[in-house]
Scaffold this motif. Structure first.
Motif, PDB file in Angstrom:
ATOM      1  N   VAL A   1       0.813  -1.219   0.000  1.00  0.00           N
ATOM      2  CA  VAL A   1       0.000   0.000   0.000  1.00  0.00           C
ATOM      3  C   VAL A   1       0.848   1.273   0.000  1.00  0.00           C
ATOM      4  O   VAL A   1       0.522   2.230  -0.719  1.00  0.00           O
ATOM      5  CB  VAL A   1      -0.958  -0.020   1.207  1.00  0.00           C
ATOM      6  CG1 VAL A   1      -1.700   1.311   1.332  1.00  0.00           C
ATOM      7  CG2 VAL A   1      -1.967  -1.165   1.061  1.00  0.00           C
TER       8      VAL A   1
ATOM      9  N   SER B   1       1.526   2.468  -3.470  1.00  0.00           N
ATOM     10  CA  SER B   1       0.402   2.540  -4.421  1.00  0.00           C
ATOM     11  C   SER B   1       0.462   3.799  -5.270  1.00  0.00           C
ATOM     12  O   SER B   1       0.120   3.776  -6.467  1.00  0.00           O
ATOM     13  CB  SER B   1      -0.926   2.483  -3.668  1.00  0.00           C
ATOM     14  OG  SER B   1      -1.057   1.261  -2.985  1.00  0.00           O
TER      15      SER B   1
ATOM     16  N   TYR C   1       0.195   4.028  -9.345  1.00  0.00           N
ATOM     17  CA  TYR C   1      -0.796   4.831 -10.094  1.00  0.00           C
ATOM     18  C   TYR C   1      -0.116   5.888 -10.962  1.00  0.00           C
ATOM     19  O   TYR C   1      -0.615   6.237 -12.043  1.00  0.00           O
ATOM     20  CB  TYR C   1      -1.783   5.464  -9.122  1.00  0.00           C
ATOM     21  CG  TYR C   1      -2.784   4.463  -8.568  1.00  0.00           C
ATOM     22  CD1 TYR C   1      -3.683   3.807  -9.418  1.00  0.00           C
ATOM     23  CD2 TYR C   1      -2.825   4.171  -7.209  1.00  0.00           C
ATOM     24  CE1 TYR C   1      -4.580   2.885  -8.912  1.00  0.00           C
ATOM     25  CE2 TYR C   1      -3.724   3.243  -6.702  1.00  0.00           C
ATOM     26  CZ  TYR C   1      -4.595   2.600  -7.565  1.00  0.00           C
ATOM     27  OH  TYR C   1      -5.486   1.675  -7.079  1.00  0.00           O
TER      28      TYR C   1
END
Length: 473
Positions: free
Chosen positions: A440, A443, A447
């Motif tokens: 996480v 992330s 993206y």
């Protein structure tokens, strides 16, 4: 994914290694069983009472103590360092016995015993003061042991520790079986042998609160030998002895018993262990001795004569060596960390004592090895977060490089078919990136990569749409 597989294999390997080591330890049991046998006889139960306290103390640490209250004196010595088949590992020894086996008054055989016991036995501490009581018939009026030459003397039974001390003191005064009658019996509580004339004097080595001593001190038909004139000389020549003064009236005030001050010689019994007793058990014994001193009051609640708070137990042993570990315990009063914490915990959990002893033996060595390793490993640990970050990002960077190469190949000269091929390449990159799984915290970087793929995709679409227009023009 390769890193994850590597870590999984490493953890599995360590687990198998730990399991194998545990199985080997359980099978081999590389440590002592949690049991010790103590010869606890003598001194009319005084040693036995202390041994009971040690038994209770050691039970808290998972050590089972078996007591042998019928074994004392000579039998204890034989069990400790003569009898190879004996299971006795610990015993109470009267002070002065070791000293009596050396010097010019000892026989060659006794000197061998002395050398052997000093080699094999180690002291856990001196426990209390135990006077040497020498009673005589009232008509004797003795002033020195030298006056016993040619007399009949009760020196104690053959197995008693008092006999060795009596013989040593008599030999020092030129008295032996050749010129006197040495009777190997104990003086009974009623002093009958002295009253009947069977004996002229008798030796006892007992604590002051012993019932026999208290009764004999109150017997008006016998006398107690006063060492006032020679006490200092005895103490100088025999380091195991010390002197105390039995004050007038210290036994009774009406009438005064004794009727005047009497200087006594005495010694201090020691708790000794074989030198092959495991250090963990020896330390626990020393801890039990230190924290369970003899009470200053007898069974009736009367204060015990010659008792001085804090004087005993101590490790000032003139006859037996004291190990550094035991000496350290007397200074700190605290057990080593492993024994203090792990032993009671293992006892509550039902884990056998040999596990505690194994950790006690090897935990320190492991720590000594771990310290230099930690000095190397700890600085390396600082690089682990960076290594982890790089391991995650390298997968993203790989596709960034693929995307950058594709972007660099886009120029105005590409045909529609070539642009279609570039579009297929971009779709392959997009499909691969969409399958990436990252933690996480990373992330946003994933993206960002997908956003850049979309950006290149829009540029390609504009190029493809502009080509027919350019051809028509």
């Amino acid at each position: 994914m390769r890193l994850h597989r590597f870590l999984a294999i490493a953890v599995l390997g360590l687990g198998v290694l730990a399991l194998a080591a545990s199985a080997a330890i359980v099978i081999l049991k590389p440590g002592p069983q949690g049991k010790v046998v103590i010869a606890s006889g003598g001194s009319e139960g005084a040693y036995y009472q202390l041994a009971l306290a040690y038994q209770r103390e050691l039970a808290r640490f998972g050590v089972d103590v078996e007591l042998r209250p019928q074994m004392e004196g000579r039998d204890t010595l034989r069990a400790l360092f003569v009898d190879a088949n004996s299971d006795v590992q610990v015993g109470f020894i009267k002070g002065g016995i070791a000293a009596s086996l050396q010097g010019r008054f000892a026989t060659a055989e006794e000197r061998k015993w002395h050398d052997r016991q000093v080699e094999v036995l180690r002291s856990v501490g001196r426990l209390f003061y135990e006077p040497v009581w020498i009673f005589s018939a009232g008509s004797q009026n003795l002033r020195s042991l030298k006056e016993l030459k040619g007399k009949r003397i009760l020196v104690g039974t053959k197995q008693s520790g008092a006999r060795r001390i009596a013989l040593y003191m008599l030999r020092s005064n030129g008295i032996d079986a050749a010129n006197s009658t040495l009777i190997e019996e104990d003086l009974p509580i009623d002093a009958a042998p002295l009253a009947s004339g069977k004996a002229d004097a008798a030796f006892l080595v007992l604590p002051t609160e012993a019932r026999t001593v208290q009764q004999l001190l109150r017997n008006p038909t016998i006398r107690l030998l006063d060492f006032a004139a020679e006490a200092d000389a005895y103490v100088e020549r025999i380091p195991a002895l010390s002197s105390r003064v039995l004050k007038q009236g210290s036994i009774e005030f009406a009438p005064d018993i004794p009727s005047g001050n009497v200087t006594l010689l005495g010694t201090t019994p020691a708790l000794v262990v074989r030198n092959n007793v495991h250090p963990a058990i020896a330390d626990l014994l020393a801890y039990a001795v230190i924290h369970n001193p003899k009470s200053g009051f007898d069974e009736s609640g009367e204060p015990i004569l010659f008792y001085r708070a804090g004087e005993f137990p101590n490790d000032n042993d003139p006859e037996f060596a004291v190990t550094p570990e035991v000496a350290s315990l007397y200074k700190t009063g605290e057990l080593p960390f492993v024994l203090r914490t792990l032993a009671p915990l293992n006892q509550r959990l039902g884990i056998p004592f040999w596990v505690t002893a194994f950790v006690y033996d090897h935990g320190t060595n492991a720590l000594l090895v771990a310290i230099p390793l930690l000095s190397i490993v700890l600085p390396l640990i600082r690089f682990l977060p960076g290594l982890y970050t790089w391991t995650v990002r390298r997968r993203l960077y790989y596709w960034y490089r693929q995307l950058k190469t594709l972007e660099a190949s886009l120029d105005e000269s590409l045909s529609v078919d070539q642009l279609a091929d570039k579009k297929l390449e971009l779709d392959r990159i997009d499909a691969a990136v969409s399958r990436l799984r990252v933690p996480v915290p990373f992330s946003d970087e994933l993206y960002d990569l997908r956003g850049h793929i979309d950006l290149i995709g829009r540029r390609l679409d504009r190029r493809v749409q502009s080509k027919p227009f350019n051809v028509a023009a």
